[in-house]
Write an enzyme that holds these catalytic residues in place. Structure first.
Site, mmCIF file in Angstrom:
data_model
loop_
_atom_site.group_PDB
_atom_site.id
_atom_site.type_symbol
_atom_site.label_atom_id
_atom_site.label_comp_id
_atom_site.label_asym_id
_atom_site.label_seq_id
_atom_site.Cartn_x
_atom_site.Cartn_y
_atom_site.Cartn_z
ATOM 1 N N ASN A 76 2.855 3.381 -0.435
ATOM 2 C CA ASN A 76 3.524 4.288 -1.366
ATOM 3 C C ASN A 76 3.348 3.697 -2.760
ATOM 4 O OD1 ASN A 76 5.241 5.862 -2.875
ATOM 5 N ND2 ASN A 76 7.126 4.976 -2.028
ATOM 6 N N LYS B 44 4.097 4.881 -5.559
ATOM 7 C CA LYS B 44 5.148 5.295 -6.504
ATOM 8 C C LYS B 44 4.512 5.770 -7.820
ATOM 9 C CE LYS B 44 8.185 1.941 -4.358
ATOM 10 N NZ LYS B 44 9.532 1.435 -4.305
ATOM 11 N N HIS C 183 12.603 9.825 0.256
ATOM 12 C CA HIS C 183 12.601 8.415 -0.175
ATOM 13 C C HIS C 183 13.909 8.132 -0.923
ATOM 14 C CE1 HIS C 183 11.487 4.731 -2.237
ATOM 15 N NE2 HIS C 183 10.523 4.598 -1.357
ATOM 16 N N GLU D 9 14.512 6.569 -3.525
ATOM 17 C CA GLU D 9 14.436 6.768 -4.978
ATOM 18 C C GLU D 9 14.619 8.245 -5.322
ATOM 19 O OE1 GLU D 9 10.730 4.664 -5.555
ATOM 20 O OE2 GLU D 9 11.770 2.810 -5.018
ATOM 21 N N GLU E 187 14.162 2.382 5.836
ATOM 22 C CA GLU E 187 14.034 1.605 4.599
ATOM 23 C C GLU E 187 15.419 1.260 4.070
ATOM 24 O OE1 GLU E 187 10.014 2.326 2.632
ATOM 25 O OE2 GLU E 187 11.339 3.894 1.887
ATOM 26 N N GLY F 52 11.898 -2.820 -3.123
ATOM 27 C CA GLY F 52 11.544 -3.280 -4.468
ATOM 28 C C GLY F 52 12.295 -4.519 -4.915
ATOM 29 N N SER G 112 10.175 -4.197 0.825
ATOM 30 C CA SER G 112 9.608 -5.515 0.481
ATOM 31 C C SER G 112 8.737 -6.107 1.579
ATOM 32 C CB SER G 112 10.717 -6.499 0.068
ATOM 33 O OG SER G 112 11.352 -6.032 -1.106
ATOM 34 N N GLY H 118 5.372 -2.061 -3.389
ATOM 35 C CA GLY H 118 4.746 -3.047 -4.288
ATOM 36 C C GLY H 118 3.460 -3.659 -3.755
HETATM 37 C C1 PEP Z 1 8.880 1.909 -0.703
HETATM 38 O O1 PEP Z 1 8.611 2.332 -1.808
HETATM 39 O O2 PEP Z 1 9.022 2.713 0.218
HETATM 40 C C2 PEP Z 1 9.025 0.470 -0.520
HETATM 41 C C3 PEP Z 1 9.335 0.010 0.666
HETATM 42 O O3 PEP Z 1 8.818 -0.328 -1.622
HETATM 43 P P1 PEP Z 1 8.666 -1.934 -1.623
HETATM 44 O O4 PEP Z 1 7.670 -2.274 -0.548
HETATM 45 O O5 PEP Z 1 8.159 -2.256 -2.980
HETATM 46 O O6 PEP Z 1 9.998 -2.506 -1.320
#
Ligand code: PEP
Length: 254
Positions: free
Chosen positions: A9, A11, A96, A98, A168, A174, A213, A235
Site C-alpha cells: 500500500n 499510500k 483502511h 486512515e 491492521e 506507520g 509496520s 512504508g
Molecule cells: C498500511 O498502510 O496498511 C500499513 C500497514 O502501513 P505500515 O506498513 O507503514 O505500518
C-alpha cells in the site's frame, strides 16, 4: 503456488516518475526470480495505469487504495470501480484505518464499497483493527467483530469467501512498532474462528493479512504464524529492496 499474498500500500507516496522507477525495480527482480506468492502493488490512482505497463510480464497484480461505490455520475473527486477495472485493477483496499480516521469513513460506507467491489467481481482487501485505547480497554475483539459484521452486513457467505481481510492494529500502522507475533497470532486465530462461527467453514478459509509496520526484519516471524496468509505493507513497500525481501521471505516460508 503459495498461500501468501504480499500487498504493498503505497499510500500518498510517489509521483508518476517515482512509481515507474519503484515498480520497474521490483518487476525487474521478479522477472528474473519469479515469486510463488501473489504480489500486489497499490500505487496512488495517478500511477496505477503506468505501473501496470511497467510491471507487464512479471505477475505483479494491481490494486487501488480506495474507490467509490456508485457506478458513475456527479461525485466530484471520486473514482468508480469500473474505471479501476478498465486499467486492470483486481484488488481494492477498503476501510483502511486512515480512511476511517482522517476521511470519516463509516462502517456503513465501507459495507457499500465492499458490496460494490464484489458485485464487480474484484477483490476487496477489507481492513479492520483496533486503536491503542480500544486494546488497552480490553475491547479489541468487540471492535474487530463489530467492524467485520457491519462491513460484511447483507453479503452472502459465498461472496464473503472471496474477500481478503487485513488485520491492521491501528497502533502498529506507520509507527515502526508491529504487533508482536503473540499479539498478531492471537488476533488472527480469533478472527478466523469468529468468521467460521458466524459465516461458516467456506469463509473461514479466507486470506487473512497482517498489516502494521511489517518490514524485511520482522516479516518472517509474522508470516510464520499459522493464520497469517500474507501482509499489507505500507512504508516497507515503497522501498524496493525491503519489499523484495518480504516477498523472498514469504516464498521461503511456503
Ligand atoms: C498500511 O498502510 O496498511 C500499513 C500497514 O502501513 P505500515 O506498513 O507503514 O505500518
Amino acid at each position: 503456488m503459495s498461500k501468501f499474498l504480499i500487498a504493498g500500500n503505497w499510500k500518498m507516496n510517489t509521483n508518476a516518475f517515482e512509481a515507474e522507477k519503484l515498480s520497474g525495480y521490483v518487476a525487474g527482480y521478479l522477472k528474473e526470480n519469479p515469486a510463488r506468492c501473489e504480489v500486489l502493488m497499490c500505487p496512488p490512482f495517478t500511477s496505477i495505469a503506468s505501473v501496470g505497463e511497467t510491471v507487464k510480464g512479471s505477475h505483479i497484480k494491481l490494486g487501488a487504495q480506495n474507490c467509490y461505490h456508485e457506478q458513475k455520475g456527479a461525485f466530484t473527486g471520486e473514482i468508480s470501480i469500473n474505471m479501476l477495472r478498465y486499467i486492470d485493477v483486481t484488488y481494492i483496499i477498503i476501510g483502511h484505518s486512515e480512511r476511517r480516521k482522517i476521511f470519516g469513513e463509516t462502517d456503513e460506507l465501507i459495507n457499500k464499497k465492499i458490496k460494490a467491489v464484489l458485485d464487480a467481481e474484484l477483490t476487496p482487501v477489507f481492513c479492520i483493527g483496533e486503536t491503542i485505547d480500544e486494546r488497552n480497554a480490553g475491547k479489541t475483539y468487540e471492535v474487530i467483530e463489530k467492524q467485520i459484521t457491519s462491513g460484511l452486513n447483507g453479503i452472502p457467505a459465498e461472496k464473503i469467501a472471496k474477500c481478503v481481510i487485513a488485520y491492521e492494529p491501528v497502533w502498529a500502522i506507520g509507527t515502526g512498532i508491529s504487533a508482536t507475533p503473540e499479539q498478531a497470532g492471537e488476533a488472527h486465530t480469533n478472527i478466523r474462528s469468529f468468521l467460521k462461527d458466524k459465516y461458516g467453514e467456506e469463509v473461514s478459509a479466507i486470506k487473512l493479512l497482517y498489516g502494521g509496520s511489517m518490514n524485511e526484519k520482522n516479516c518472517r516471524e509474522l508470516l510464520s504464524l499459522k493464520d497469517v496468509d500474507g501482509g499489507l505493507i505500507g512504508g516497507a513497500s515503497i522501498k524496493g529492496d525491503s519489499f523484495i525481501e518480504i516477498i523472498r521471505s514469504a516464498d521461503e516460508l511456503s
